[in-house]
Scaffold this active site. Structure first.
Site, PDB file in Angstrom:
ATOM      1  N   LYS A  87       0.843  -1.203   0.000  1.00  0.00           N
ATOM      2  CA  LYS A  87       0.000   0.000   0.000  1.00  0.00           C
ATOM      3  C   LYS A  87       0.875   1.249   0.000  1.00  0.00           C
ATOM      4  O   LYS A  87       1.783   1.372   0.820  1.00  0.00           O
ATOM      5  CB  LYS A  87      -0.894   0.026   1.249  1.00  0.00           C
ATOM      6  CG  LYS A  87      -2.006  -1.010   1.217  1.00  0.00           C
ATOM      7  CD  LYS A  87      -2.784  -1.012   2.512  1.00  0.00           C
ATOM      8  CE  LYS A  87      -3.753   0.144   2.620  1.00  0.00           C
ATOM      9  NZ  LYS A  87      -4.502   0.103   3.905  1.00  0.00           N
TER      10      LYS A  87
HETATM   11  C1  E4P Z   1      -8.058   0.716   4.067  1.00  0.00           C
HETATM   12  O1  E4P Z   1      -7.197  -0.034   3.664  1.00  0.00           O
HETATM   13  C2  E4P Z   1      -8.017   1.397   5.378  1.00  0.00           C
HETATM   14  O2  E4P Z   1      -7.305   0.589   6.278  1.00  0.00           O
HETATM   15  C3  E4P Z   1      -9.358   1.624   6.012  1.00  0.00           C
HETATM   16  O3  E4P Z   1     -10.429   1.112   5.304  1.00  0.00           O
HETATM   17  C4  E4P Z   1      -9.525   2.933   6.696  1.00  0.00           C
HETATM   18  O4  E4P Z   1     -10.792   3.012   7.282  1.00  0.00           O
HETATM   19  P1  E4P Z   1     -11.194   3.998   8.451  1.00  0.00           P
HETATM   20  O5  E4P Z   1     -11.726   5.253   7.850  1.00  0.00           O
HETATM   21  O6  E4P Z   1     -12.244   3.253   9.201  1.00  0.00           O
HETATM   22  O7  E4P Z   1      -9.951   4.233   9.273  1.00  0.00           O
END
Ligand code: E4P
Length: 221
Positions: A87
């Site tokens: 990522k």
């Molecule tokens: C995606 O890979 C992120 O980890 C995640 O969906 C972030 O979500 P949040 O807004 O609940 O922190």
């Protein structure tokens, strides 16, 4: 549609994995920070030991901002296992890193996407996944699912292969809308995963059937 668990919690990951209904996991620095791992090595080791089926996907995030270091970190992360997708954030440097990692055969998930043009640029950089954060847009009174619709349209217009991974999901309604729009994947917290199976009328129906079955004295032989 692929379903990933958005979690670094080993118990939750094991419970969800045991159902054979999830296709992988996404983690991020925040999720890593709340689980009390002694080191990042321990986190990657423990999570990778769960996801062992050939098509399982394990997303680990880089922790730098400049392209050169992101590339170095991405190469290290990808070397941990063939399941790893790296990522990177959707910044200019992140997309430079995405292009280079992709060139080296490493799959990249471009994360923290909040606009259609970010998704367009990520696809041009060869991203394997784009992660639009729908919940965080909803939180500030914007329409998260509208972003998914726009990205889907753009990718379809140009035959772009980048997969739409709907992230920052707050409830089953986001999963349903993502599926209706033809998103490729959703990443969800364990609490949302559990809710995907549930309906109160199912519970009422089961109880009624069991009560009525007892009255019959029948047996399935
Ligand atoms: C995606 O890979 C992120 O980890 C995640 O969906 C972030 O979500 P949040 O807004 O609940 O922190």
């Amino acid at each position: 549609m692929k379903i990933f668990l958005d979690s670094a919690n080993l118990n939750d990951l094991k419970k969800a994995y045991a159902t054979n209904l999830i296709d992988g996991v996404t983690t991020n620095p925040t999720l890593a920070s709340i689980e009390g791992y002694p080191s990042f090595e321990k986190l990657t080791h423990d999570i990778l030991s769960i996801f062992t089926k050939p098509m399982d996907v394990v997303n680990f995030e880089v922790a730098s901002l400049d392209a050169k270091t992101m590339i170095e970190e991405g190469i290290k992360l990808a070397s941990l296992s063939k399941h790893v997708v790296v990522k990177v954030p959707v910044t200019q440097d992140g997309l430079i890193a995405c292009k280079e990692l992709t060139k080296r055969g490493i799959r990249v998930n471009v994360t923290l996407c909040f606009s259609p043009t970010q998704a367009l640029m990520a696809a041009k950089a060869g991203a394997y996944f784009i992660s639009p954060f729908v919940g965080r847009l909803d939180d500030q009174n914007e329409d998260g699912m509208r972003l998914i619709e726009q990205i889907k349209k753009i990718y379809t217009n140009y035959g772009m292969k980048t997969q739409i991974l709907v992230a920052s999901i707050r409830g089953p309604h986001h999963v349903m809308e993502a599926a209706l729009l033809g998103a490729d994947a959703c990443t969800i917290p364990y609490s949302v995963f559990e809710k995907l199976f549930r309906h109160e009328l199912t519970d009422v129906g089961i109880n009624k059937f069991l009560d009525d079955w007892k009255k019959t004295k029948f047996k399935i032989k």
